[in-house]
Design a protein around this motif. Structure first.
Motif: not given
Length: 543
Positions: A490-496, A507-517, A519-528
């Motif tokens: 909430a105070n502007g820091g990255s998750l890690s 559980p915080w990843m969607e807030k960090e990278v967004g819904e599109e982020g 989706r991209i991670l999921s697509s890469l996962k499915k590719t590999f």
């Protein structure tokens, strides 16, 4: 000591089984006053004497186990409970706490130790055909719950992939297998006048593959860079096939695909080999120094001015906030001594002052010139030079201090950490508000330091200590821990900044990278990994 005692403690214990750190009496007195723990609680805490509770029975068929043994040999397949438990937890607080009571619940079905890429390819093919989860294992030092196995499966222990393949002085590179440990790599390089420059606190008990999988940082990353700055190329085995990048100093050939494996914690595939940058290194050329400032703000201002100064930078650059500085004085026995009293007399007060450590590597003329300029900036901001001694003392314990966590937990003291990256403009707000949240809990200390600095910001590393809750320690801790993460975010820091995401921060990843982020991670996962066998079960925000 009974066999069960050794087995149980070794499942969760940090580092070498033979090493148990103890604290001097003055430090123990300070901790007992700071964190009052009842004798009843201390006596109720197991210290390794409990048996490991029976694990879930392995779900793998005799046929699958037989095929795994055929691939790697009988001696490199383990089904015993201790091996399975040890490979199913890292160093997250609740994992360690539960293991003290013999509880390891989300366990792998088998531990397999391949020796080369051919064996890994065969294991992945077998696992993929039978939809068996595979979790790569380096040295087990993760603090993000990345080794837990909610769906069981195979722990792929890479410790036999331990060759240093090529040292190349012309190109300033080294190529190694993923299972090479930090000390072995550094020894090999130092003997030839070089360094990798990557020194996480887990250095003695972490591997090159683990550094890449977590996208980690070392204590000298301000100068040498994080692992993504050191990595030039890698090989990874995935369920879809073998990926191998060519090694260039730089290239414009589309996205750097090898970087897709950075920070993925085994969810895309198995990192087997890496080529890293190396630098010339002679320890006798290093310049060391320390300064104490009247407050945290002036220490941070000095750090920012140095990083933005354009004249060079330290390799190791660290600031302790006032509470960490104060606890350091107590635990080192300096509190109330002549040095402490003198510093108070000239205006550097306890719980206000802030200590800075500096090491600059490189050519002697460079290290001398950079230190000269840093001293000038520090002096302008009210910094008082305290010499090399604080740096040397810190270096002496920079790895061994990790052992103290087990000892403190023996004494009923909760201790854990969270870290983040933040811009300079948000740093003080994040520090103040997150500290305020942590300090709102009774008998809780919050030590904060900066150990990785950039032109645009820095990391903040929070260490929190308090007495354990005898009745509801796990649920109490998780609620407290969630609040810290919420405050940081909430105070502007990255998750890690360098520990990674794992299942802890998922559980915080969607807030960090967004819904599109996502989706991209999921697509890469499915590719590999089309069938989702690589470290499944909520890693990186993936379902």
């Amino acid at each position: 000591m009974s066999v069960n005692t050794m087995q149980t403690r070794s499942i969760y214990k940090w580092g070498s089984p033979e090493v148990e750190e103890k604290l001097p009496s003055h430090t123990l007195d300070f901790l007992n006053n700071q964190f009052p723990v009842s004798n009843e609680l201390k006596s109720s805490l197991p210290k390794g004497e409990l048996n490991l509770k029976p694990l879930k029975k392995s779900k793998l068929s005799a046929s699958i186990v037989s095929k795994l043994k055929k691939i790697v040999g009988n001696a490199n397949v383990s089904l015993d409970d201790v091996s399975r438990a040890r490979h199913s937890i890292g160093k997250f607080y609740t994992e360690i706490y539960k293991a003290r009571f013999g509880e390891v619940t989300e366990v792998v079905d088998v531990v397999v130790l391949p020796k080369n890429e051919t064996e890994i390819e065969e294991i992945l093919s077998l696992a993929n055909a039978n939809k068996i989860p595979v979790i790569p294992f380096g040295a087990g030092s993760t603090v993000t719950k990345a080794l837990q196995a909610p769906k069981g499966g195979i722990s792929l222990d890479l410790s036999r992939l331990n060759r240093i393949i090529e040292f190349n002085a012309i190109d300033s590179t080294v190529t190694v297998e993923a299972g090479v440990y930090g000390p072995e790599l550094e020894k090999h390089l130092n003997e030839r006048g070089y360094t990798c420059g990557h020194f996480p606190q887990s250095f003695e008990f972490s591997t090159v593959g683990g550094w890449i999988a977590a996208k980690g940082a070392g204590q000298a990353s301000t100068g040498y860079g994080k692992i993504e700055d050191i990595l030039l190329g890698l090989t990874a085995m995935t369920p879809s096939g073998k990926f191998e990048s060519k090694v260039y100093p730089a290239a414009s050939i589309g996205p750097d695909m090898f970087r897709l494996f950075l920070g993925t914690e085994g969810s895309f595939g198995v990192i087997t080999k890496a080529t890293l940058k190396i630098r010339k290194y002679h320890s006798e050329n290093s310049a060391k120094g320390s300064f104490i400032f009247k407050n945290f703000e002036k220490a941070v201002e000095t750090m920012r001015e140095v990083m933005q100064g354009g004249f060079g930078k330290p390799h190791f650059f660290r600031i302790q906030d006032p509470e960490e500085t104060d606890i350091s004085f107590h635990m080192s026995g300096l509190h109330g001594g002549k040095e402490d009293l003198f510093l108070r007399f000239i205006g550097y007060k306890p719980m206000q002052r802030s200590l800075m450590h500096i090491i600059i590597d490189g050519d002697p003329s460079y290290t001398k010139e950079v230190m000269k300029k840093i001293k000038k900036i520090a002096k302008r901001n009210g910094g008082f030079s305290t010499g090399e001694s604080p740096v040397n003392k810190w270096l002496h314990q920079r790895y061994s201090s990790a052992y103290l966590r087990d000892y403190l937990m023996d004494e009923g003291i909760r201790i854990d950490t969270l870290e983040t990256a933040v811009s300079w403009s948000n740093l003080h707000t994040l520090w103040e508000n997150t500290r305020a949240y942590i300090k709102s809990f009774e008998n809780t200390s919050c030590m904060v330091h900066i150990s990785h600095a950039y032109e645009n910001g820095a990391n903040l590393y929070f260490i929190f200590l308090s007495p354990m809750n005898q009745q509801n320690e796990v649920s109490d801790f998780l609620k407290f821990h969630k609040g810290i993460i919420d405050s940081i975010h909430a105070n502007g820091g990255s998750l890690s900044h360098h520990h990674g995401i794992g299942r802890m921060l998922s559980p915080w990843m969607e807030k960090e990278v967004g819904e599109e982020g996502i989706r991209i991670l999921s697509s890469l996962k499915k590719t590999f990994d089309p069938k989702g066998i690589m470290n499944p079960g909520g890693l990186l925000g993936l379902k």
